[in-house]
Design a protein around this motif. Structure first.
Motif, mmCIF file in Angstrom:
data_model
loop_
_atom_site.group_PDB
_atom_site.id
_atom_site.type_symbol
_atom_site.label_atom_id
_atom_site.label_comp_id
_atom_site.label_asym_id
_atom_site.label_seq_id
_atom_site.Cartn_x
_atom_site.Cartn_y
_atom_site.Cartn_z
ATOM 1 N N UNK A 157 -6.451 9.150 -12.834
ATOM 2 C CA UNK A 157 -5.580 9.500 -13.959
ATOM 3 C C UNK A 157 -4.272 10.118 -13.481
ATOM 4 N N UNK A 158 -4.349 10.974 -12.475
ATOM 5 C CA UNK A 158 -3.136 11.603 -11.931
ATOM 6 C C UNK A 158 -2.236 10.542 -11.303
ATOM 7 N N UNK A 159 -2.824 9.641 -10.508
ATOM 8 C CA UNK A 159 -2.020 8.591 -9.883
ATOM 9 C C UNK A 159 -1.382 7.688 -10.929
ATOM 10 N N UNK A 160 -2.108 7.349 -11.973
ATOM 11 C CA UNK A 160 -1.547 6.516 -13.036
ATOM 12 C C UNK A 160 -0.385 7.230 -13.725
ATOM 13 N N UNK A 161 -0.543 8.523 -13.978
ATOM 14 C CA UNK A 161 0.540 9.295 -14.609
ATOM 15 C C UNK A 161 1.752 9.387 -13.689
ATOM 16 N N UNK A 162 1.517 9.618 -12.405
ATOM 17 C CA UNK A 162 2.627 9.677 -11.453
ATOM 18 C C UNK A 162 3.331 8.332 -11.357
ATOM 19 N N UNK A 163 2.574 7.250 -11.372
ATOM 20 C CA UNK A 163 3.174 5.923 -11.315
ATOM 21 C C UNK A 163 4.027 5.667 -12.549
ATOM 22 N N UNK A 164 3.527 6.063 -13.726
ATOM 23 C CA UNK A 164 4.329 5.894 -14.949
ATOM 24 C C UNK A 164 5.616 6.695 -14.852
ATOM 25 N N UNK A 165 5.511 7.933 -14.361
ATOM 26 C CA UNK A 165 6.699 8.782 -14.232
ATOM 27 C C UNK A 165 7.697 8.208 -13.242
ATOM 28 N N UNK A 166 7.191 7.479 -12.245
ATOM 29 C CA UNK A 166 8.061 6.886 -11.222
ATOM 30 C C UNK A 166 8.498 5.471 -11.598
ATOM 31 N N UNK A 167 8.230 5.073 -12.812
ATOM 32 C CA UNK A 167 8.635 3.753 -13.253
ATOM 33 C C UNK A 167 7.917 2.619 -12.546
ATOM 34 N N UNK A 168 6.703 2.864 -12.092
ATOM 35 C CA UNK A 168 5.910 1.842 -11.416
ATOM 36 C C UNK A 168 6.124 1.770 -9.922
ATOM 37 N N UNK A 169 6.947 2.648 -9.386
ATOM 38 C CA UNK A 169 7.272 2.594 -7.956
ATOM 39 C C UNK A 169 6.149 3.120 -7.065
ATOM 40 N N UNK A 170 5.291 3.985 -7.584
ATOM 41 C CA UNK A 170 4.234 4.572 -6.753
ATOM 42 C C UNK A 170 3.227 3.519 -6.322
ATOM 43 N N UNK A 171 2.908 2.600 -7.187
ATOM 44 C CA UNK A 171 1.869 1.606 -6.883
ATOM 45 C C UNK A 171 2.194 0.792 -5.638
ATOM 46 N N UNK A 172 3.465 0.653 -5.319
ATOM 47 C CA UNK A 172 3.855 -0.092 -4.121
ATOM 48 C C UNK A 172 3.365 0.575 -2.848
ATOM 49 N N UNK A 198 -5.168 1.253 -6.332
ATOM 50 C CA UNK A 198 -4.466 0.737 -7.520
ATOM 51 C C UNK A 198 -5.475 0.268 -8.562
ATOM 52 N N UNK A 199 -6.520 -0.415 -8.114
ATOM 53 C CA UNK A 199 -7.543 -0.910 -9.039
ATOM 54 C C UNK A 199 -8.255 0.265 -9.704
ATOM 55 N N UNK A 200 -8.659 1.274 -8.900
ATOM 56 C CA UNK A 200 -9.342 2.457 -9.454
ATOM 57 C C UNK A 200 -8.477 3.165 -10.494
ATOM 58 N N UNK A 201 -7.155 3.194 -10.246
ATOM 59 C CA UNK A 201 -6.243 3.891 -11.150
ATOM 60 C C UNK A 201 -5.815 3.018 -12.322
ATOM 61 N N UNK A 202 -6.266 1.754 -12.333
ATOM 62 C CA UNK A 202 -5.908 0.865 -13.418
ATOM 63 C C UNK A 202 -4.461 0.412 -13.372
ATOM 64 N N UNK A 203 -3.884 0.422 -12.173
ATOM 65 C CA UNK A 203 -2.507 0.000 -11.996
ATOM 66 C C UNK A 203 -2.452 -1.476 -11.659
ATOM 67 N N UNK A 204 -1.395 -2.113 -12.044
ATOM 68 C CA UNK A 204 -1.218 -3.530 -11.734
ATOM 69 C C UNK A 204 -0.900 -3.715 -10.266
ATOM 70 N N UNK A 205 -0.683 -4.961 -9.884
ATOM 71 C CA UNK A 205 -0.365 -5.244 -8.480
ATOM 72 C C UNK A 205 0.981 -4.657 -8.096
ATOM 73 N N UNK A 246 0.437 2.377 -2.638
ATOM 74 C CA UNK A 246 -0.998 2.627 -2.694
ATOM 75 C C UNK A 246 -1.781 1.402 -2.236
ATOM 76 N N UNK A 247 -2.885 1.622 -1.527
ATOM 77 C CA UNK A 247 -3.754 0.498 -1.180
ATOM 78 C C UNK A 247 -4.309 -0.151 -2.443
ATOM 79 N N UNK A 248 -4.651 -1.419 -2.344
ATOM 80 C CA UNK A 248 -5.122 -2.176 -3.512
ATOM 81 C C UNK A 248 -6.327 -1.524 -4.177
ATOM 82 N N UNK A 249 -7.275 -1.030 -3.388
ATOM 83 C CA UNK A 249 -8.477 -0.431 -3.986
ATOM 84 C C UNK A 249 -8.134 0.781 -4.845
#
Length: 72
Positions: free
Chosen positions: A37-52, A59-66, A54-57
Protein backbone atom coordinates in the motif's frame (compact mmCIF):
# COMPACT_ATOMS: atom_id res chain seq x y z
CA UNK A 1 22.38 17.71 2.43
CA UNK A 2 24.00 18.84 5.64
CA UNK A 3 25.32 16.47 8.28
CA UNK A 4 22.34 17.23 10.52
CA UNK A 5 19.86 16.60 7.69
CA UNK A 6 21.61 13.34 6.81
CA UNK A 7 21.52 12.23 10.45
CA UNK A 8 17.80 13.06 10.65
CA UNK A 9 17.12 11.10 7.48
CA UNK A 10 19.11 8.15 8.82
CA UNK A 11 17.20 8.35 12.12
CA UNK A 12 13.87 8.45 10.27
CA UNK A 13 14.86 5.45 8.14
CA UNK A 14 16.03 3.50 11.20
CA UNK A 15 12.74 4.28 12.96
CA UNK A 16 10.71 3.11 9.96
CA UNK A 17 12.77 -0.09 9.70
CA UNK A 18 12.29 -0.77 13.42
CA UNK A 19 8.53 -0.27 13.10
CA UNK A 20 8.32 -2.59 10.09
CA UNK A 21 10.36 -5.26 11.90
CA UNK A 22 8.05 -4.99 14.91
CA UNK A 23 5.02 -5.33 12.67
CA UNK A 24 6.63 -8.24 10.79
CA UNK A 25 7.00 -10.14 14.04
CA UNK A 26 3.24 -10.01 14.43
CA UNK A 27 2.29 -11.15 10.92
CA UNK A 28 4.55 -11.01 7.86
CA UNK A 29 1.52 -11.06 5.55
CA UNK A 30 0.30 -7.84 7.17
CA UNK A 31 3.70 -6.24 6.56
CA UNK A 32 3.61 -7.22 2.89
CA UNK A 33 0.19 -5.60 2.61
CA UNK A 34 1.29 -2.40 4.35
CA UNK A 35 4.44 -2.16 2.23
CA UNK A 36 2.43 -2.77 -0.95
CA UNK A 37 0.00 0.00 0.00
CA UNK A 38 2.83 2.41 0.82
CA UNK A 39 4.62 1.66 -2.46
CA UNK A 40 1.39 2.13 -4.42
CA UNK A 41 0.78 5.48 -2.70
CA UNK A 42 4.36 6.59 -3.35
CA UNK A 43 4.06 5.57 -6.99
CA UNK A 44 0.84 7.57 -7.36
CA UNK A 45 2.51 10.59 -5.74
CA UNK A 46 5.44 10.22 -8.15
CA UNK A 47 3.16 10.06 -11.16
CA UNK A 48 4.00 6.41 -11.83
CA UNK A 49 7.75 6.95 -11.85
CA UNK A 50 8.49 4.73 -8.84
CA UNK A 51 7.37 1.52 -10.54
CA UNK A 52 10.24 1.85 -13.02
CA UNK A 53 12.66 1.23 -10.15
CA UNK A 54 10.88 -1.75 -8.59
CA UNK A 55 11.37 -5.42 -9.44
CA UNK A 56 8.41 -7.02 -11.21
CA UNK A 57 7.43 -9.16 -8.21
CA UNK A 58 7.14 -6.09 -6.01
CA UNK A 59 5.15 -4.21 -8.68
CA UNK A 60 2.72 -7.14 -8.84
CA UNK A 61 2.40 -7.29 -5.01
CA UNK A 62 1.71 -3.54 -4.93
CA UNK A 63 -0.84 -3.81 -7.73
CA UNK A 64 1.20 -1.54 -9.99
CA UNK A 65 1.23 -1.86 -13.74
CA UNK A 66 4.30 -2.67 -15.78
CA UNK A 67 7.23 -0.31 -15.80
CA UNK A 68 7.33 1.95 -18.81
CA UNK A 69 10.17 1.33 -21.24
CA UNK A 70 13.23 3.49 -20.67
CA UNK A 71 13.58 6.41 -23.04
CA UNK A 72 16.68 6.25 -25.25
Amino acid sequence: MTGAEHATTDDDAAELIAQLKELAGADPADVRQVVAEVLAALDRAAGGALREHLPETIRVDAGLGPATPAHP
